[in-house]
Structures are given as C-alpha cells and as structure tokens.
Scaffold this active site. Structure first.
Site, PDB file in Angstrom:
ATOM      1  N   CYS A  93       0.806  -1.222   0.000  1.00  0.00           N
ATOM      2  CA  CYS A  93       0.000   0.000   0.000  1.00  0.00           C
ATOM      3  C   CYS A  93       0.843   1.278   0.000  1.00  0.00           C
ATOM      4  O   CYS A  93       0.488   2.262  -0.654  1.00  0.00           O
ATOM      5  CB  CYS A  93      -0.917   0.000   1.211  1.00  0.00           C
ATOM      6  SG  CYS A  93      -1.710  -1.603   1.527  1.00  0.00           S
ATOM      7  N   HIS A 105      -3.669   6.077  -1.634  1.00  0.00           N
ATOM      8  CA  HIS A 105      -3.846   4.641  -1.867  1.00  0.00           C
ATOM      9  C   HIS A 105      -5.328   4.309  -1.845  1.00  0.00           C
ATOM     10  O   HIS A 105      -6.058   4.683  -0.908  1.00  0.00           O
ATOM     11  CB  HIS A 105      -3.110   3.853  -0.793  1.00  0.00           C
ATOM     12  CG  HIS A 105      -3.488   2.402  -0.739  1.00  0.00           C
ATOM     13  ND1 HIS A 105      -3.377   1.569  -1.828  1.00  0.00           N
ATOM     14  CD2 HIS A 105      -3.998   1.651   0.280  1.00  0.00           C
ATOM     15  CE1 HIS A 105      -3.793   0.357  -1.489  1.00  0.00           C
ATOM     16  NE2 HIS A 105      -4.179   0.386  -0.224  1.00  0.00           N
ATOM     17  N   ASN A 160      -8.758  -2.218  -5.326  1.00  0.00           N
ATOM     18  CA  ASN A 160      -7.531  -1.922  -4.582  1.00  0.00           C
ATOM     19  C   ASN A 160      -6.386  -2.690  -5.249  1.00  0.00           C
ATOM     20  O   ASN A 160      -6.309  -3.913  -5.159  1.00  0.00           O
ATOM     21  CB  ASN A 160      -7.712  -2.364  -3.130  1.00  0.00           C
ATOM     22  CG  ASN A 160      -6.472  -2.171  -2.277  1.00  0.00           C
ATOM     23  OD1 ASN A 160      -5.367  -2.006  -2.782  1.00  0.00           O
ATOM     24  ND2 ASN A 160      -6.658  -2.207  -0.965  1.00  0.00           N
TER      25      ASN A 160
END
Length: 278
Positions: free
Chosen positions: A60, A205, A235
């Site tokens: 991340c 992120h 994601n």
C-alpha cells in the site's frame, strides 16, 4: 504485468531501455522466492547489465516509498534514470471464499524517475509500526512457516483467518488509517513548506471507498480535490497511486502547475507520502 507496463511506457514515451541504470520493483508477489524479479525484468526488457536492480516488499505504501528511494538515487548521483515498477497478483493469495476478494485487483505500473520529467518529487514522510504486522498478512509460504497447514480460525469480526492465504483485519486497519493518515498529511505539508490551500489534488492509496471518504472528512479535504475511483479496478496495492495519477492526468484533473499530495498506508504497518509538483 510489470514487463508489459514497462514496455508500454517505453513505446508511448519513446524511451530507450539503454538509458536505464537502476530498476526498483515494489512487489509482494514475486515470480520466485529467489532470484529477485527485478533481475529477470532487466534481461527481458533489454536493460544494460551495468544497471542495478532490486525488489522491495511493500504494498500500500510501496509507490511513495519507491519514489523517495528513486529520488535519492538520482539526487545523490548513484543513478541517472531509475525505472520504478510496481506489480502484484494479490488474487493468487486470496481464498475463493474470502469476502475481501471483491476489494482487490491485480495490476502493474511503470514510472521513470530522472532529473528531467513532468513532475518534481517533493520531500517525503514515512513511518512504520510493526506491532500491527498481523493486521494484513499471508502467514505461511515463507521461511518461518514454509509449509501450508490448512489452519483456519475466526477473528473478533467473524472473519475466517486462513494462515495459507491473505488475511486482513478490517477493523484494525481502519483504526490504524484514521489514527495515522491525518498526522501523515500534516507532517507532509509541513516538510514541503505547504498548507492545505496549496494542494490542488490528493491521490491516496485506493484502499476502499468508505475508508477514503472517512479520511477526506476527518482531514477537511474538499470532495472535488480528492481522488476516489475503485469501481473499475479495485484496490491494486502498490499500483493504486500510480494508476490514480495516470487516470487523473488522462482526465485533466491534474494539470501543469498543480501540486498533488500522494499518500500510501497499510501492510507493514507502514505509511509514506510526498507532494508532486506538476
């Protein structure tokens, strides 16, 4: 995927692989336990053998970390043209019954960091809290727990924890993010001699929509200055920030003269941010 991302960047931007003198690859899903995937990419991409290459295992926060590393290499004279790659196939570590599966996408990106470019990398802020390492983890398949065990347990939120697969404690990660990110934004503004009014756009992120909206509201960031676009690719871990930047550039949300804050936070637990001046 990283190979294809690099090839596309070389072709679209008319970049000769011969100029690359360092490869940095942010990945949590390398092709092999060893050697480093960056070494394989050097050969496949036709990059000179005098180039340095290494992988680093961050997700991340990986892109923001990678920019800081690449910038330091260029500023110090260690390298002139650094190829920063991100790439993860997280889907291979997700159990078919894991409800987190719907959040993630596999992706790779390529960036060139040099003295000449269309954006200046500002000062970086980063941090680590390894006490929360088990909040996002694939426990088995490495040296400490090499062999699959098939172990399954249930956590406090009734998530099934499978030691052989990806596990995330959503409540712990959410609390970590809300606790750390506001201070990260504050520290990054301070280190770059800026204030909230100086930042034209925020690309963080892309963890999940609820978390991002909560961060935006807690930090008092205007909705039209805050990037959220999870519906198409989800994601994508280390690739989410560069994917977001490319999308914003394509849609003219980021323009010449803009200052853009990027921030990554998650697995580790780790966090990093900087300001890009376009």
């Amino acid at each position: 995927m990283a190979y294809e991302a690099a090839r596309r960047m070389f072709d679209e931007c008319n970049i000769n692989p011969d100029i690359i003198d360092f490869i940095i690859f942010a990945t949590q899903s390398p092709d092999h336990f060893l050697p480093a995937s960056s070494c394989i990419l050097q050969d496949r991409l036709g990059i000179p053998t005098k180039a340095g290459a290494f992988d680093f295992d961050l997700g991340c926060s990986g892109y923001a970390y990678g920019l800081a590393i690449a910038k330091s290499f260029v500023d110090s004279g260690l390298a002139n043209n650094v190829l920063l790659l991100t790439g993860d196939t997280i889907s291979k570590y997700l159990h078919k019954e894991d409800k987190n599966r719907m959040l993630f996408g596999d992706s790779a990106t390529a960036s060139l960091i040099s003295k000449d470019g269309f954006a200046e990398i500002g000062e970086s802020v980063y941090g680590t809290d390894g006490s929360g390492y088990e909040s996002i983890i694939v426990k088995n398949r490495a040296s400490r727990h090499l062999q699959p065990t098939g172990n399954e347990t249930v956590d406090d939120q009734e998530n099934i924890r499978r030691d052989d697969y990806f596990y995330m404690n959503g409540e712990q990660v959410f609390n970590f993010t809300i606790d750390r990110v506001p201070k990260l934004i504050e520290d990054t503004l301070l280190k770059n001699g800026a204030n909230n009014e100086d930042i034209d756009f925020y690309v963080f992120h892309q963890a999940n929509k609820f978390m991002l909206n909560t961060i935006r509201k807690v930090c008092g960031i205007a909705k039209d200055k805050f990037y959220i676009n999870l519906e198409n690719i989800g994601n994508t871990t280390s690739s989410s920030i560069p994917n977001g930047l490319k999308d914003c550039l394509d849609r003219n949300l980021i323009q010449k003269g803009h200052k853009v804050m990027i921030a990554g936070f998650g697995v580790g637990l780790s966090w990093s941010a900087t300001v890009l001046k376009f």
